[in-house]
Scaffold this active site. Structure first.
Site: not given
Ligand code: FCB
Length: 507
Positions: A48, A68, A83, A197-198, A410
């Site tokens: 990101q 792509h 990119d 992550n998640e 987050e």
């Molecule tokens: C979460 C992701 C993170 C971001 C947020 C808004 O689920 O972990 O990368 O995009 O949402």
């Protein structure tokens, strides 16, 4: 000219009293101190943020492989890719300087697996990738900012897509090769590791074709296989650290779960049960396997998927079983929980749920409807964000799982742009207060990280959804960063270590 410590304190108390009388007692009562050991930070992730997709030996990621190639227009809503993204590969020093100026204690970032292992195989390590993260981490430490390092945040070498990505247990072995390289190269300085992550939401989105590569429609089957593999990947990464690195490096390893709280839409028994079931199903699958006494999947998850699978004529449950030795291997494999949390969903259950979801699917298994489908939320992440749900979420984990250490890894608010982000200010203020309430209520929550430090490529929302404390001008070649109101606001919280219960105007 400077008063001695005691006089200074007396003077400050006196001044505060006068100010309180002037602006009204209530405002003063609502200020609260943030404990010094509670970490305030923010976050970014590799795909990101970095851009530089083909520089210095980085291999293609599975996003490059997917984006792509021509795709339907709304695959990413503005048809963009990362990119270049926010060009963090070149601008990280400037960004870390901004993190420092904001007075933050931590920055969460993720490693780009294809920048480290361009082919996906561990026989070829890209030294330039190692150098980049060495410099990144050193830059943070130079300012006393704690790195919170994520190993997997939806960014994988394209080659592994050919193996089916996370539905293939062989990918767990490739992941472990990569994890070892991270511990070897960065473990002397990284003390807070996040494996994945998640996992729950990543698997659901990727294999129900909602938002992440490999964009496959393996709904209700592939997503559960992915979840099992991720439970095992996390456990093996944790055990690797504890067996070979913990002693010398002294760090901790955890994983991040996306937990949005579910409230019943009405107080009917069905809706109340629906909310309870969905909290257990969607928030606690990994918590239960890792932190409960018995381990394994939550009872309700097994019961529901087993029953639905039988009803649908499957010869065995769509939920892949965990053997006794796997349950044992997974139990206890996190030193802390990272929680990502954004909003509250209102859920219901009645016969109309039959027509809402694909069959089979995770949501059909839980058997709930949402008043607004979370997968369709964009700017409406703001929708019904009920801040005290953060309190409920945290206290539920405390009570149900023996009070594990938690970091809010987050939390944030999306807008479609602009510097006057009062809504975000209010949102952060309310959410952080709820987190501090939970801490005062005995929950072992140790930190809070705003998502995101600057605007980023927001997956399927491209550059439309903006979470940044700093705005990024994606149309300028140097990706200019400009502080939003929320950046000033959060800086004020971080530098004064004080937060007001109600949003106050800051100068
Ligand atoms: C979460 C992701 C993170 C971001 C947020 C808004 O689920 O972990 O990368 O995009 O949402």
């Amino acid at each position: 000219m400077f008063s001695s410590g005691k006089n200074w304190f007396v003077m400050r108390t006196y001044q505060t009293l006068i100010v309180c009388v002037l602006i009204g007692q209530i405002a003063c009562d609502q200020d609260r101190r943030i404990p010094r050991d509670f970490m305030l930070g923010s976050g970014l992730s590799s795909y990101q943020y970095e851009g530089a997709w083909n520089e210095d030996g980085r291999g293609p990621s599975f996003w490059d492989a997917e984006l792509h190639n021509p795709k339907p227009k709304d695959f990413v809503i503005d048809n963009s890719n990362a990119d270049l993204a926010a060009d963090g590969y070149h601008l990280y020093k400037e960004d870390i300087q901004l993190v420092k100026d904001m007075g933050l204690d931590s920055l969460r970032f993720s490693f780009s697996w294809p920048r480290i292992l361009p082919t996906g195989y561990a026989n070829k390590i890209n030294q330039a990738g190692i150098d980049y993260y060495n410099d990144f981490i050193d830059e943070l430490l130079k300012y006393n900012i704690t790195p919170i390092a994520t190993m997997y945040q939806m960014d994988m070498p394209a080659k592994l897509l050919e193996y089916g990505s996370w539905t293939n247990p062989a990918v767990v072995d490739f992941f472990l090769d990569y994890v070892k390289i991270l511990y070897d190269n960065f473990g002397d300085r990284v003390k807070l590791w996040i494996t994945i992550n998640e996992p729950f939401i990543y698997c659901y989105y990727s294999y129900s074709n909602i938002g992440f590569p490999p964009f496959l429609d393996l709904s209700g089957v592939g997503d559960y296989i992915c979840m099992k593999n991720m439970l095992i990947a996390n456990a093996r990464a944790y055990r690797l650290y504890h067996k070979h690195y913990r002693k010398q490096q002294g760090g901790q390893v955890g994983l991040i779960l996306l937990n949005n709280w579910h409230e019943p839409l009405t107080n009917s028994t069905d809706d109340v049960e629906a909310a309870d079931d969905s909290n257990k199903f969607m928030n606690e699958m990994f918590l239960h396997a890792i932190f409960s006494e018995v381990g394994g999947y939550p009872k309700i998850v097994k019961q529901k998927i087993d029953a639905k699978s039988a009803e649908q004529g499957f010869p065995r449950s769509r939920l892949p079983p965990l053997s006794e030795s796997e349950i044992k291997m997974i139990k206890g494999t996190a030193d802390f929980v990272g929680l990502n949390s954004y909003f509250t969903s209102y859920v219901y259950r009645n016969r109309s749920v039959d027509d809402l979801h694909h069959v089979p699917s995770m949501l059909n298994d839980v058997y709930i409807g949402f008043d607004v489908d979370p997968a369709a939320l964009d700017a409406s992440y703001r929708f019904k964000s009920v801040p005290d749900s953060a309190y409920k979420l945290l206290m539920n984990i405390k009570e149900s799982y023996n009070n594990p250490p938690i970091y809010i890894t987050e939390n944030g608010y999306t807008t479609q742009g602009g510097l006057d982000d009062d809504d975000r200010v209010e949102y952060i203020n309310d959410f952080l207060n709820a987190v501090l309430d939970a801490r005062e209520g005995g929950c072992d929550v140790r930190g809070y990280n705003v998502w995101s430090f600057i605007d980023l490529f927001e997956w399927k929302y491209g550059y439309v959804n903006k979470y940044g404390l700093y705005e990024v001008d994606f149309s300028s070649p140097n990706r200019t960063r400009t502080a939003r109101k929320s950046a000033h606001y959060y800086k004020n919280i971080a530098t004064t270590r004080t937060i007001s219960k109600k949003v106050k105007e800051i100068k």
